[in-house]
Design a protein around this motif. Structure first.
Motif, short mmCIF file in Angstrom:
data_model
loop_
_atom_site.label_atom_id
_atom_site.label_comp_id
_atom_site.label_asym_id
_atom_site.label_seq_id
_atom_site.Cartn_x
_atom_site.Cartn_y
_atom_site.Cartn_z
N GLY A 67 0.44 -1.52 -0.07
CA GLY A 67 -0.09 -0.34 -0.41
C GLY A 67 0.47 1.60 0.13
N ILE A 68 1.38 1.37 -0.93
CA ILE A 68 2.05 2.52 -1.08
C ILE A 68 1.47 4.15 -0.95
CG2 ILE A 68 3.61 4.16 -2.99
CD1 ILE A 68 4.69 1.64 -4.45
N GLY A 69 0.02 4.29 -1.09
CA GLY A 69 -0.52 5.55 -1.11
C GLY A 69 -0.72 5.59 0.37
N SER A 70 -1.22 4.14 1.03
CA SER A 70 -1.48 4.77 2.54
C SER A 70 -0.38 5.50 3.32
CB SER A 70 -1.93 3.66 2.98
OG SER A 70 -3.01 2.54 2.46
N PHE A 71 0.61 5.16 2.90
CA PHE A 71 2.59 4.97 3.30
C PHE A 71 2.42 6.69 3.31
CE2 PHE A 71 6.67 6.20 2.93
CZ PHE A 71 6.94 6.07 3.89
N LEU A 72 2.29 7.24 2.15
CA LEU A 72 2.26 8.48 1.54
C LEU A 72 1.33 9.29 2.14
CD1 LEU A 72 2.88 8.13 -2.21
CD2 LEU A 72 4.54 8.67 -0.52
N ASN A 73 0.21 8.81 2.30
CA ASN A 73 -1.18 9.00 3.51
C ASN A 73 -0.49 9.35 4.75
OD1 ASN A 73 -3.07 10.20 1.29
ND2 ASN A 73 -3.90 8.41 1.88
N ALA A 74 0.29 8.32 5.20
CA ALA A 74 1.16 8.60 6.23
C ALA A 74 2.52 9.53 5.73
CB ALA A 74 1.54 6.84 7.07
N ASN A 77 -0.06 13.31 6.32
CA ASN A 77 0.17 13.13 7.82
C ASN A 77 0.94 14.25 8.55
OD1 ASN A 77 -3.03 12.80 7.87
ND2 ASN A 77 -2.92 10.81 8.09
N PHE A 78 1.99 13.16 8.49
CA PHE A 78 2.88 13.57 9.86
C PHE A 78 3.02 15.71 9.51
CE2 PHE A 78 7.79 13.87 9.54
CZ PHE A 78 8.37 14.56 11.31
N LEU A 79 3.40 15.43 8.42
CA LEU A 79 4.80 16.45 7.64
C LEU A 79 3.27 17.46 8.62
CD1 LEU A 79 5.97 16.05 4.15
CD2 LEU A 79 7.17 15.96 5.89
N ILE A 80 2.08 17.38 7.41
CA ILE A 80 1.03 18.34 7.66
C ILE A 80 1.08 18.70 9.02
CG2 ILE A 80 -1.53 19.19 8.05
CD1 ILE A 80 -1.49 18.00 5.39
#
Length: 139
Positions: A67-74, A77-80
């Motif tokens: 799940g690359i998309g889920s990882f990128l979401n995380a 999230n962290f950056l925001i």
């Protein structure tokens, strides 16, 4: 047993524990807002590049979905969250510095040093109480 609960009550009612509990609750609410921002606004906009929902981007290797998309979401999230906390803390520090007590200007000296015995004496003294030397009066 009663003393144990009394000690626990004292521990739990300290300001630090209550502040931490409030921080956790506010943090959880803030996380929900950030998750919604990432999942409902930012990810679909980035997902336009992939012509699908960003969280649906999956890499399949030998039948295993990664799940690359889920990882990128995380990561997003962290950056925001990190950026938001930076802005909040920077604003709080700027606001706190406005209310800091300004340092007082240095007060005029009230004592001087006897030129003969080098002891500290009142500024208005005409004779040193330690060595009994006569001092020149300043005009």
């Amino acid at each position: 047993m009663k003393q144990f609960f009394q000690e626990f009550k004292t521990f739990a009612m300290r300001g630090n524990v209550l502040d931490m509990a409030i921080g956790v609750v506010v943090g959880a609410a803030f996380k929900a807002i950030v998750d919604s921002l990432v999942n409902d606004i930012i990810s679909p906009l980035i997902g336009l590049i992939f012509a699908s929902d960003f969280s649906a981007v999956v890499l399949t290797v030998r039948g295993v979905d990664i799940g690359i998309g889920s990882f990128l979401n995380a990561v997003i999230n962290f950056l925001i969250v990190a950026f938001s906390l930076f802005v909040v803390i920077k604003t709080a520090n700027a606001a706190a510095s406005l209310y800091k007590k300004k340092p007082e200007p240095p007060k005029a000296p009230t004592t001087k040093v006897c030129p003969f015995c080098q002891t500290e004496i009142p500024l208005k003294a005409t004779r040193c109480p330690h060595c009994t030397s006569e001092l020149e009066t300043e005009v």
